[in-house]
Design a protein around this motif. Sequence first.
Motif, PDB file in Angstrom:
ATOM      1  N   ARG A   4       0.876  -1.174   0.079  1.00 59.04           N
ATOM      2  CA  ARG A   4      -0.140   0.062   0.034  1.00 59.04           C
ATOM      3  C   ARG A   4       0.772   1.442   0.022  1.00 59.04           C
ATOM      4  O   ARG A   4       0.557   2.165  -0.676  1.00 59.04           O
ATOM      5  CB  ARG A   4      -0.921  -0.071   1.198  1.00 59.04           C
ATOM      6  N   ALA A   5       1.925   1.186   0.960  1.00 53.03           N
ATOM      7  CA  ALA A   5       2.849   2.343   0.787  1.00 53.03           C
ATOM      8  C   ALA A   5       3.431   2.479  -0.542  1.00 53.03           C
ATOM      9  O   ALA A   5       3.631   3.830  -0.891  1.00 53.03           O
ATOM     10  CB  ALA A   5       3.931   2.203   1.939  1.00 53.03           C
ATOM     11  N   LEU A   6       3.962   1.427  -1.105  1.00 56.75           N
ATOM     12  CA  LEU A   6       4.485   1.749  -2.197  1.00 56.75           C
ATOM     13  C   LEU A   6       3.513   2.098  -3.508  1.00 56.75           C
ATOM     14  O   LEU A   6       3.873   3.004  -4.509  1.00 56.75           O
ATOM     15  CB  LEU A   6       5.402   0.396  -3.033  1.00 56.75           C
ATOM     16  N   ALA A   7       2.245   1.555  -3.477  1.00 55.66           N
ATOM     17  CA  ALA A   7       1.373   1.987  -4.322  1.00 55.66           C
ATOM     18  C   ALA A   7       1.069   3.432  -4.059  1.00 55.66           C
ATOM     19  O   ALA A   7       0.632   4.157  -5.389  1.00 55.66           O
ATOM     20  CB  ALA A   7      -0.004   1.054  -4.197  1.00 55.66           C
ATOM     21  N   ALA A   8       0.812   3.803  -2.755  1.00 57.31           N
ATOM     22  CA  ALA A   8       0.716   5.376  -2.648  1.00 57.31           C
ATOM     23  C   ALA A   8       1.480   6.230  -3.277  1.00 57.31           C
ATOM     24  O   ALA A   8       1.380   7.375  -3.969  1.00 57.31           O
ATOM     25  CB  ALA A   8       0.252   5.664  -1.324  1.00 57.31           C
ATOM     26  N   ARG A   9       2.903   5.944  -3.164  1.00 56.21           N
ATOM     27  CA  ARG A   9       3.917   6.416  -3.794  1.00 56.21           C
ATOM     28  C   ARG A   9       3.935   6.682  -5.088  1.00 56.21           C
ATOM     29  O   ARG A   9       4.269   7.631  -5.918  1.00 56.21           O
ATOM     30  CB  ARG A   9       5.241   6.018  -3.252  1.00 56.21           C
ATOM     31  N   VAL A  10       3.427   5.405  -5.856  1.00 60.72           N
ATOM     32  CA  VAL A  10       3.464   5.547  -7.382  1.00 60.72           C
ATOM     33  C   VAL A  10       2.436   6.375  -7.728  1.00 60.72           C
ATOM     34  O   VAL A  10       2.395   7.034  -8.943  1.00 60.72           O
ATOM     35  CB  VAL A  10       3.157   3.981  -7.784  1.00 60.72           C
ATOM     36  N   ALA A  11       1.237   6.443  -7.324  1.00 61.23           N
ATOM     37  CA  ALA A  11       0.254   7.141  -7.521  1.00 61.23           C
ATOM     38  C   ALA A  11       0.450   8.649  -7.310  1.00 61.23           C
ATOM     39  O   ALA A  11       0.139   9.497  -8.275  1.00 61.23           O
ATOM     40  CB  ALA A  11      -1.148   6.888  -6.542  1.00 61.23           C
ATOM     41  N   LEU A  12       1.256   9.026  -6.632  1.00 66.81           N
ATOM     42  CA  LEU A  12       1.465  10.289  -5.937  1.00 66.81           C
ATOM     43  C   LEU A  12       2.568  10.974  -7.274  1.00 66.81           C
ATOM     44  O   LEU A  12       2.489  11.759  -7.684  1.00 66.81           O
ATOM     45  CB  LEU A  12       2.567  10.556  -4.816  1.00 66.81           C
ATOM     46  N   VAL A  13       3.440   9.861  -7.705  1.00 68.33           N
ATOM     47  CA  VAL A  13       4.388  10.433  -8.729  1.00 68.33           C
ATOM     48  C   VAL A  13       3.769  10.439  -9.864  1.00 68.33           C
ATOM     49  O   VAL A  13       4.155  11.204 -10.744  1.00 68.33           O
ATOM     50  CB  VAL A  13       5.606   9.075  -8.745  1.00 68.33           C
ATOM     51  N   ASN A  14       2.884   9.408 -10.253  1.00 63.73           N
ATOM     52  CA  ASN A  14       2.018   9.616 -11.504  1.00 63.73           C
ATOM     53  C   ASN A  14       1.353  10.791 -11.731  1.00 63.73           C
ATOM     54  O   ASN A  14       1.222  11.373 -12.831  1.00 63.73           O
ATOM     55  CB  ASN A  14       1.229   8.318 -11.732  1.00 63.73           C
ATOM     56  N   ARG A  15       0.559  11.241 -10.557  1.00 62.36           N
ATOM     57  CA  ARG A  15      -0.099  12.561 -10.543  1.00 62.36           C
ATOM     58  C   ARG A  15       0.696  13.809 -10.651  1.00 62.36           C
ATOM     59  O   ARG A  15       0.430  14.333 -11.575  1.00 62.36           O
ATOM     60  CB  ARG A  15      -0.894  12.569  -9.248  1.00 62.36           C
ATOM     61  N   ALA A  16       1.937  13.768 -10.008  1.00 70.18           N
ATOM     62  CA  ALA A  16       2.839  15.013 -10.221  1.00 70.18           C
ATOM     63  C   ALA A  16       3.352  14.606 -11.729  1.00 70.18           C
ATOM     64  O   ALA A  16       3.513  15.926 -12.472  1.00 70.18           O
ATOM     65  CB  ALA A  16       4.033  14.608  -9.265  1.00 70.18           C
ATOM     66  N   ALA A  17       3.940  13.689 -12.377  1.00 73.45           N
ATOM     67  CA  ALA A  17       4.477  13.380 -13.788  1.00 73.45           C
ATOM     68  C   ALA A  17       2.935  14.029 -14.664  1.00 73.45           C
ATOM     69  O   ALA A  17       3.204  14.498 -15.701  1.00 73.45           O
ATOM     70  CB  ALA A  17       4.635  12.164 -14.073  1.00 73.45           C
ATOM     71  N   GLY A  18       1.978  13.385 -14.367  1.00 71.67           N
ATOM     72  CA  GLY A  18       0.945  13.850 -15.295  1.00 71.67           C
ATOM     73  C   GLY A  18       0.610  15.437 -15.268  1.00 71.67           C
ATOM     74  O   GLY A  18       0.051  15.882 -16.310  1.00 71.67           O
ATOM     75  N   ALA A  19       0.587  16.023 -14.030  1.00 76.23           N
ATOM     76  CA  ALA A  19       0.377  17.467 -13.963  1.00 76.23           C
ATOM     77  C   ALA A  19       1.370  18.167 -14.637  1.00 76.23           C
ATOM     78  O   ALA A  19       1.072  19.385 -15.183  1.00 76.23           O
ATOM     79  CB  ALA A  19       0.305  17.876 -12.502  1.00 76.23           C
ATOM     80  N   SER A  20       2.444  17.569 -14.923  1.00 77.62           N
ATOM     81  CA  SER A  20       3.818  18.275 -15.428  1.00 77.62           C
ATOM     82  C   SER A  20       3.787  18.020 -16.880  1.00 77.62           C
ATOM     83  O   SER A  20       4.513  18.978 -17.586  1.00 77.62           O
ATOM     84  CB  SER A  20       4.952  18.179 -14.735  1.00 77.62           C
ATOM     85  N   MET A  21       3.149  17.117 -17.599  1.00 74.98           N
ATOM     86  CA  MET A  21       3.152  16.996 -18.816  1.00 74.98           C
ATOM     87  C   MET A  21       2.230  17.812 -19.651  1.00 74.98           C
ATOM     88  O   MET A  21       0.998  17.752 -19.233  1.00 74.98           O
ATOM     89  CB  MET A  21       2.799  15.476 -18.992  1.00 74.98           C
ATOM     90  N   PRO A  22       2.479  18.400 -20.698  1.00 76.89           N
ATOM     91  CA  PRO A  22       1.745  19.141 -21.455  1.00 76.89           C
ATOM     92  C   PRO A  22       0.838  18.435 -22.368  1.00 76.89           C
ATOM     93  O   PRO A  22       1.048  17.375 -22.843  1.00 76.89           O
ATOM     94  CB  PRO A  22       2.728  20.228 -22.381  1.00 76.89           C
ATOM     95  N   GLY A  23      -0.440  18.865 -22.409  1.00 81.56           N
ATOM     96  CA  GLY A  23      -1.391  18.019 -22.988  1.00 81.56           C
ATOM     97  C   GLY A  23      -1.897  16.759 -22.405  1.00 81.56           C
ATOM     98  O   GLY A  23      -2.513  15.853 -22.856  1.00 81.56           O
ATOM     99  N   GLY A  24      -1.561  16.447 -21.194  1.00 83.02           N
ATOM    100  CA  GLY A  24      -2.079  15.352 -20.634  1.00 83.02           C
ATOM    101  C   GLY A  24      -1.390  14.114 -20.637  1.00 83.02           C
ATOM    102  O   GLY A  24      -1.732  12.954 -20.280  1.00 83.02           O
ATOM    103  N   ALA A  25      -0.254  14.257 -21.553  1.00 82.55           N
ATOM    104  CA  ALA A  25       0.415  12.840 -21.806  1.00 82.55           C
ATOM    105  C   ALA A  25       1.224  12.026 -20.488  1.00 82.55           C
ATOM    106  O   ALA A  25       1.669  12.900 -19.914  1.00 82.55           O
ATOM    107  CB  ALA A  25       1.459  13.222 -22.990  1.00 82.55           C
ATOM    108  N   ALA A  26       1.053  11.075 -20.576  1.00 81.83           N
ATOM    109  CA  ALA A  26       1.831  10.341 -19.500  1.00 81.83           C
ATOM    110  C   ALA A  26       3.042   9.564 -19.862  1.00 81.83           C
ATOM    111  O   ALA A  26       2.913   8.874 -20.924  1.00 81.83           O
ATOM    112  CB  ALA A  26       0.767   9.680 -18.556  1.00 81.83           C
TER     113      ALA A  26
END
Length: 89
Positions: free
Chosen positions: A67-89
């Motif tokens: 659960r801790a690792l999944a929460a970290r992955v979700a946080l990183v993915n949210r941060a990466a998705g927010a920083s990508m132009p056009g919503g590309a992941a």
Amino acid sequence: MNHVVTLQDAITAFADFIEPTNAELDAVEQEMPVILADVDLLDAHIVTLDRTPTEVDERRIRRARRRALAARVALVNRAAGASMPGGAA
């Protein structure tokens, strides 16, 4: 004549900088799932400090770690998705 500045005057002079900003509070709110998952993992480890871990304890630790690792992955993915132009992941 020497002027004596009390400690209170020195502290309250920077009172605006003591409180967290809205951006800092938002960042903490974004990281809250990771913080709570880490607390659960620590709780699982604390239970086993004074005894040999049972199979149930080991499962609890494994689940909490996942659960801790999944929460970290979700946080990183949210941060990466927010920083990508056009919503590309």
